[in-house]
Structures are given as structure tokens and as C-alpha cells.
Motif scaffolding. Structure first.
Motif, PDB file in Angstrom:
ATOM      1  N   LYS A 104       0.825  -1.196   0.000  1.00 21.39           N
ATOM      2  CA  LYS A 104       0.000   0.000   0.000  1.00 21.39           C
ATOM      3  C   LYS A 104       0.864   1.253   0.000  1.00 21.39           C
ATOM      4  CE  LYS A 104      -3.931   2.132   2.397  1.00 21.39           C
ATOM      5  NZ  LYS A 104      -4.861   2.030   3.554  1.00 21.39           N
ATOM      6  N   GLU A 105       0.473   2.210  -0.819  1.00 20.40           N
ATOM      7  CA  GLU A 105       1.245   3.452  -0.939  1.00 20.40           C
ATOM      8  C   GLU A 105       1.083   4.322   0.306  1.00 20.40           C
ATOM      9  OE1 GLU A 105       1.683   7.315  -3.954  1.00 20.40           O
ATOM     10  OE2 GLU A 105       0.524   5.545  -4.560  1.00 20.40           O
ATOM     11  N   LYS A 106       2.213   4.861   0.789  1.00 19.90           N
ATOM     12  CA  LYS A 106       2.203   5.753   1.949  1.00 19.90           C
ATOM     13  C   LYS A 106       3.160   6.918   1.705  1.00 19.90           C
ATOM     14  CE  LYS A 106       1.164   2.227   5.462  1.00 19.90           C
ATOM     15  NZ  LYS A 106       1.640   1.583   6.731  1.00 19.90           N
ATOM     16  N   ASN A 107       2.655   8.132   1.890  1.00 20.23           N
ATOM     17  CA  ASN A 107       3.477   9.333   1.761  1.00 20.23           C
ATOM     18  C   ASN A 107       4.219   9.394   0.422  1.00 20.23           C
ATOM     19  OD1 ASN A 107       2.802  10.074   4.450  1.00 20.23           O
ATOM     20  ND2 ASN A 107       4.448   8.761   5.231  1.00 20.23           N
ATOM     21  N   ASN A 108       3.485   9.109  -0.650  1.00 19.21           N
ATOM     22  CA  ASN A 108       4.027   9.115  -2.010  1.00 19.21           C
ATOM     23  C   ASN A 108       5.093   8.041  -2.239  1.00 19.21           C
ATOM     24  OD1 ASN A 108       2.479  11.324  -3.001  1.00 19.21           O
ATOM     25  ND2 ASN A 108       3.863  12.743  -1.956  1.00 19.21           N
ATOM     26  N   LYS A 109       5.190   7.083  -1.338  1.00 15.88           N
ATOM     27  CA  LYS A 109       6.160   6.003  -1.473  1.00 15.88           C
ATOM     28  C   LYS A 109       5.423   4.683  -1.708  1.00 15.88           C
ATOM     29  CE  LYS A 109       9.478   8.202   1.656  1.00 15.88           C
ATOM     30  NZ  LYS A 109      10.201   8.077   2.945  1.00 15.88           N
ATOM     31  N   LYS A 110       5.796   4.017  -2.783  1.00 14.83           N
ATOM     32  CA  LYS A 110       5.180   2.732  -3.117  1.00 14.83           C
ATOM     33  C   LYS A 110       6.273   1.668  -3.236  1.00 14.83           C
ATOM     34  CE  LYS A 110       1.811   2.554  -6.119  1.00 14.83           C
ATOM     35  NZ  LYS A 110       1.067   2.522  -7.415  1.00 14.83           N
ATOM     36  N   TRP A 111       6.229   0.703  -2.315  1.00 14.36           N
ATOM     37  CA  TRP A 111       7.188  -0.389  -2.310  1.00 14.36           C
ATOM     38  C   TRP A 111       6.591  -1.620  -2.988  1.00 14.36           C
ATOM     39  CZ3 TRP A 111      12.214  -0.273  -0.643  1.00 14.36           C
ATOM     40  CH2 TRP A 111      12.597   0.819   0.139  1.00 14.36           C
ATOM     41  N   TYR A 134       8.990   6.799  -5.768  1.00 18.56           N
ATOM     42  CA  TYR A 134       8.790   8.014  -4.980  1.00 18.56           C
ATOM     43  C   TYR A 134       8.733   9.197  -5.927  1.00 18.56           C
ATOM     44  CZ  TYR A 134       9.536  11.813  -1.667  1.00 18.56           C
ATOM     45  OH  TYR A 134       9.409  12.978  -0.944  1.00 18.56           O
TER      46      TYR A 134
END
Length: 315
Positions: free
Chosen positions: A124-131, A174
């Protein structure tokens, strides 16, 4: 017809154009250096097929051809076909089949190379960061011992290294940046190559009889630039590939011998340019060349220049 009231960010375009110009200039200035391009073993392209922003489609088919120039004036045509299936919002699977035709002083040898099965799980994407996590396998179609007129060929002429490889990696998106880290681990070797330079009449290629290859580690950084109408996308990127040990071969006396200088770092520069015909069809052109290379590349992955053309269909 352009509207008089419409204003374009000219300064931004000038900056982008200059950056791309200098990148391409550096890229092509190295074209004639004999060096390793990317890892034909597959690590450079792992995860590439999952790089799509279109959420309304679940399938992607890629048809590609790759041209490369190697050592001793060996040239390569390496087409592949790839299929990616979005299983769920989080998980996708990619399969790919490669083919390679090598042409040089030994002659021409063409055959199927490897099959890939790669999975990608996105968190799940968080703070414009997608792992996302990448994992999968490579399966060889050959034992890396194809011959011409009964004569053994070096690995530079082989379509596969004959190894069953495990891929483990991660990806971080990012904003406009994309970072990849991947391990490629040969788990089982079916390499039956029988080439000895002593009996070949040339010293252009090292001996690779019953060759055993070590693992690779890759780190890549990519920056995406899109035009205002989103028709064109430019992705300059840099790849750091570290070969984690010295490869080895079996001598004519049946003794295993390491190949000094076959480990170490390779740094590649790559420019990807893509044109989107619409949301479901695109054409991608890529150029790559190395800046830093290993002392010796017995695995036959030597490239001074690589160009690829990929057509993508999403449905």
C-alpha cells in the motif's frame, strides 16, 4: 493551432532538453569501448514489465527486439515476447521467452535462450512512497554448448548460460524517482560448455569449459520526465551491477580454476524513450552503454552498445 493565451514553461523545457542532450552525449561517447553492457542473464530487465500506470487493464503483451555489439566484432539480435497478468490489485505475474542470434568470425548461431517467471507484489502506498517485492526464476532452454560445424563455441555465441536462477528484489517509487535492488542467484547449473581457447585458434575469448557463474547484485536509479500531453516519457537511469565472485571453469586436466578479474563492478548508463499512442499502446526505444566494467567477462555478456525497441499492448 496554439492559443495566444497559453503559456508554456519554456525554461523548464530548456533545462530538461539540456539534461537529456548531455546524457545522450555521454551515452554515445562510449559506444566503441569494448565493455560489458548489461547482464544478458536477465537481472537488468527484471521488474520492467510491471512498470505501468494504466489501472483499467489487466494484461500486457510486449514484443521486442534488441541489437547489441560485443567483443571481437560479434553482433547480436535478441528478440523476446513477454506477457504480464495482473492477478489482483497487489499481485502480478510476468512470463518472458528470449531468443538470440550471434554473428561473428565463428559464424552465426541462433536459438532460444531462457524463459522467465517473475512475480511482483505491491504494498500500500504511503506518503508518495510505493514499495514492491520482486521474486522469480529463470529457466534455460539450452546447456550453453551449441556448436558450429562440430566446433565448440565460447559463451559469447551462446543464447543462455545454462543456469536456473533465482531473482529476489525490491522496488521503490517516490514521485518521479524509481529505485530497484535485485539479486540474481544461480541455484543450479546445467552448463555443459566445452570451449577451450587453446584449441580455437584465437585468444579473443577465455576458456569456459563447464563454466560456473557467480551471483549478481543490481541497484538502479531512474528519473521519469513526461511531456505536458503525456505522449512522451523519458527515463534516464544508471545501473550498478556487482558480480559477487570469481567465475570458474574446468581445465583440460579436469581441475576447476577460477578466472581472475571476473568479479567486480559494472556501471551502465541507459536512456529509455517511450511514446504512448493511447492508454493501451506504446512504443519504447532504449539505448545503453557502460561507463565502468569488470577486468574480464568470461560469461559472454560483453556489450559495447545495446539498443532495444519494445511495442506494448495493454488490454
Amino acid at each position: 493551432m496554439k492559443s495566444k493565451n497559453h503559456k508554456y514553461p519554456k525554461n523548464n523545457y530548456k533545462v530538461i532538453s539540456k539534461k537529456l542532450f548531455y546524457f545522450v552525449l555521454v551515452l554515445f561517447s562510449s559506444n566503441f569501448a569494448i565493455a560489458q553492457g548489461c547482464s544478458d542473464a536477465g537481472i537488468c530487465s527484471v521488474g520492467h514489465s510491471f512498470d505501468t500506470t494504466e489501472k483499467t487493464t489487466k494484461n500486457i503483451i510486449e514484443v521486442a527486439t534488441i541489437f547489441g555489439k560485443g567483443e571481437a566484432d560479434v553482433t547480436y539480435w535478441s528478440p523476446f515476447v513477454s506477457y504480464t497478468r495482473k492477478i489482483s490489485d497487489r499481485f502480478s505475474l510476468n512470463t518472458k521467452v528470449t531468443f538470440s542470434s550471434a554473428n561473428g568470425e565463428f559464424g552465426t548461431r541462433a536459438t532460444f535462450g531462457d524463459a522467465f517467471l517473475i512475480g511482483n507484489y505491491t504494498f500500500k502506498e504511503k506518503n508518495n512512497k510505493k514499495w514492491s517485492a520482486i521474486f522469480g526464476w529463470k529457466f534455460p532452454f539450452t546447456s550453453s554448448n551449441k556448436k558450429i560445424n562440430g566446433y565448440s563455441l565460447p559463451l559469447d555465441y551462446q543464447a543462455s548460460l545454462g543456469t536456473f536462477d533465482l531473482f529476489l528484489g525490491t522496488n521503490l517509487k517516490y514521485k518521479k524517482w524509481d529505485f530497484n535492488a535485485v539479486l540474481q542467484i544461480p541455484v543450479f547449473s546445467n552448463n555443459k560448455n566445452s570451449y577451450f581457447k587453446e584449441f580455437s585458434g584465437t585468444s579473443d575469448f577465455p576458456s569456459t569449459n563447464l563454466f560456473q557463474r557467480k551471483s549478481d547484485a543490481l541497484i538502479r536509479a531512474t528519473y521519469s520526465i513526461k511531456t505536458k500531453n503525456e505522449k512522451f516519457t523519458f527515463k534516464p537511469n544508471v545501473l550498478f551491477i556487482y558480480h559477487l565472485g570469481q567465475d570458474s571453469y574446468e581445465t583440460i586436466f579436469g581441475q576447476r580454476e577460477t578466472i581472475s578479474g571476473s568479479d567486480g563492478l559494472t556501471i551502465n548508463g541507459n536512456l529509455i524513450s517511450a511514446y504512448n499512442f493511447n492508454k493501451k499502446n506504446s512504443l519504447e526505444l532504449s539505448f545503453a552503454t557502460p561507463f565502468v566494467v569488470r577486468d574480464i567477462r568470461p560469461d559472454g555478456l560483453t556489450r559495447s552498445f545495446v539498443a532495444s525497441l519494445i511495442y506494448k499492448i495493454a488490454f
